[in-house]
Design a protein around this motif. Structure first.
Motif, PDB file in Angstrom:
ATOM      1  N   ALA A 276       4.885   5.473   2.889  1.00  0.00           N
ATOM      2  CA  ALA A 276       4.076   6.335   3.756  1.00  0.00           C
ATOM      3  C   ALA A 276       2.924   5.528   4.332  1.00  0.00           C
ATOM      4  O   ALA A 276       2.072   5.038   3.603  1.00  0.00           O
ATOM      5  CB  ALA A 276       3.538   7.512   2.965  1.00  0.00           C
ATOM      6  N   MET A 277       2.931   5.355   5.656  1.00  0.00           N
ATOM      7  CA  MET A 277       1.867   4.624   6.337  1.00  0.00           C
ATOM      8  C   MET A 277       1.305   5.453   7.474  1.00  0.00           C
ATOM      9  O   MET A 277       0.936   4.922   8.527  1.00  0.00           O
ATOM     10  CB  MET A 277       2.375   3.276   6.863  1.00  0.00           C
ATOM     11  CG  MET A 277       2.815   2.298   5.805  1.00  0.00           C
ATOM     12  SD  MET A 277       3.207   0.673   6.500  1.00  0.00           S
ATOM     13  CE  MET A 277       3.831  -0.171   5.055  1.00  0.00           C
ATOM     14  N   ASP A 278       1.252   6.760   7.300  1.00  0.00           N
ATOM     15  CA  ASP A 278       0.718   7.622   8.348  1.00  0.00           C
ATOM     16  C   ASP A 278      -0.736   7.994   8.102  1.00  0.00           C
ATOM     17  O   ASP A 278      -1.348   8.660   8.922  1.00  0.00           O
ATOM     18  CB  ASP A 278       1.572   8.884   8.491  1.00  0.00           C
ATOM     19  CG  ASP A 278       1.799   9.586   7.153  1.00  0.00           C
ATOM     20  OD1 ASP A 278       1.299   9.067   6.130  1.00  0.00           O
ATOM     21  OD2 ASP A 278       2.481  10.626   7.140  1.00  0.00           O
ATOM     22  N   ASN A 279      -1.293   7.578   6.974  1.00  0.00           N
ATOM     23  CA  ASN A 279      -2.702   7.821   6.663  1.00  0.00           C
ATOM     24  C   ASN A 279      -3.245   6.544   6.019  1.00  0.00           C
ATOM     25  O   ASN A 279      -3.060   6.314   4.822  1.00  0.00           O
ATOM     26  CB  ASN A 279      -2.845   9.021   5.736  1.00  0.00           C
ATOM     27  CG  ASN A 279      -4.272   9.549   5.707  1.00  0.00           C
ATOM     28  OD1 ASN A 279      -5.181   8.907   6.200  1.00  0.00           O
ATOM     29  ND2 ASN A 279      -4.454  10.713   5.119  1.00  0.00           N
ATOM     30  N   ILE A 280      -3.898   5.704   6.814  1.00  0.00           N
ATOM     31  CA  ILE A 280      -4.289   4.361   6.379  1.00  0.00           C
ATOM     32  C   ILE A 280      -5.782   4.329   6.096  1.00  0.00           C
ATOM     33  O   ILE A 280      -6.596   4.646   6.972  1.00  0.00           O
ATOM     34  CB  ILE A 280      -3.926   3.324   7.455  1.00  0.00           C
ATOM     35  CG1 ILE A 280      -2.424   3.393   7.768  1.00  0.00           C
ATOM     36  CG2 ILE A 280      -4.314   1.926   7.005  1.00  0.00           C
ATOM     37  CD1 ILE A 280      -2.015   2.532   8.943  1.00  0.00           C
ATOM     38  N   ALA A 281      -6.149   3.932   4.891  1.00  0.00           N
ATOM     39  CA  ALA A 281      -7.557   3.862   4.509  1.00  0.00           C
ATOM     40  C   ALA A 281      -8.257   2.714   5.235  1.00  0.00           C
ATOM     41  O   ALA A 281      -7.687   1.636   5.418  1.00  0.00           O
ATOM     42  CB  ALA A 281      -7.696   3.692   3.005  1.00  0.00           C
TER      43      ALA A 281
END
Length: 318
Positions: A276-281
């Motif tokens: 999952a890379m749709d919310n990147i810190a």
């Protein structure tokens, strides 16, 4: 023998006279030069420079930090103002450099010799990316970006929009110093820096990569306070240093793009399966503090003890 001696002696005497005359003429000139140098230190001159420059063509690498990356005209403005109050021994200085460019600087300083001083400095610097990006992504300048939902490297395509990414830094520094007693001096510096813009970013695996732009909205504050004591045998310097970093953007949220980055369904522990890379810190907030003391003691002319002790705390709780 006597004839040769009489012939040589006047020659030596003549050279000595010529040398003495040259020194006599040079001494006033040397003294005048020294007087001018002292006069320039006591009564320095103020200057201002105005001009116009022209950049003949776009040059992204040459103008990365000075704002001369695009063809056109630019203003060249510099000044230096220096004044001194002879009665109080108070100096006033104002300085401006590159005021017509992206790397401009400005400063003010007021100082009473041996008593106190205060200063303010402001400078800017813009970093232009050396690349022009062509992409169909939407929301490049925000924390919510959308990538076309097709397989592969889909966010670079014909007819896409060109972007020139850049970051701008604005820094202000305040300084204060004061002589509290003949052997006690206090110094204080506060710096505030704001950084905004976008820079090259992305997400991917060894087989699939997608372009993104990192949104930058940073604020960094630094605080430095020092107290110095200078005695005949004992010297001490102690104080506090603090650093505070705040990122107004905590995460980059991405919609669309390759299905490999969206991740699978939630498992029994409410965790998403797959990649999952749709919310990147993005870089988290943090702050650090240091208390320090250093000094030395002169026991004799040949024996001295030096010491330094410090306590530091760094916190990142996001």
């Amino acid at each position: 023998m006597n004839h040769r001696n009489r012939k040589n002696f006047p020659s030596f005497q003549c050279k000595a006279v010529v040398l003495a005359i040259a020194m006599a003429f040079n001494l006033p000139a040397l003294a005048a030069d020294e007087d001018d140098e002292i006069r320039r230190l006591i009564k320095p001159e103020s200057t201002i420079s105005l001009g116009m420059g022209h950049v003949s063509g776009d040059n992204q690498r040459f103008g990365m930090y000075n704002g001369l990356n695009e063809a056109g005209y630019v203003g060249l403005i510099d000044f230096s103002v220096v004044r001194r109050d002879d009665e109080t021994g108070t100096w006033f200085r104002a300085l401006g450099r590159n005021l017509g460019l992206d790397n401009r600087e400005f400063g003010l300083e007021v100082e009473r010799q041996g008593s106190w001083g205060a200063s303010f400095n402001y400078d800017e610097i813009t970093r232009h990316s050396p690349y022009t990006v062509y992409t169909n992504n939407r929301g490049i300048d925000s924390t919510r970006q959308t990538i076309p939902s097709t397989s592969g490297n889909a966010n670079v395509a014909a007819g896409s929009t060109p972007y020139s990414l850049k970051t701008e830094r604005h820094k202000a520094t305040f300084g204060l110093n004061a002589t509290l007693m003949s052997n006690l001096e206090f110094r204080l510096v506060f710096q505030n820096e704001k950084k905004e813009g976008q820079r090259l970013f992305g997400r991917g695996t060894p087989s699939v990569q997608e372009f993104l732009a990192e949104p930058i909205d940073y604020t960094t504050k630094q605080f430095d306070a020092v107290l110095d004591y200078t005695g005949e045998s004992l010297q001490l310097s102690g104080g506090y240093y603090g650093s505070f970093f705040n990122n107004n953007n905590s995460a980059l949220m991405v919609n669309g793009g390759n299905s490999a980055f969206i991740g699978g369904p939630l498992d029994t522990n409410a965790r998403r399966t797959g990649v999952a890379m749709d919310n990147i810190a993005l870089p988290p907030d943090n702050h650090a503090h240091q208390f320090h003391l250093a000094g030395g003691y002169q026991f004799t002319k040949s024996t001295r003890m030096n010491f330094k002790v410090a306590k530091s705390i760094a916190i990142q709780d996001e």
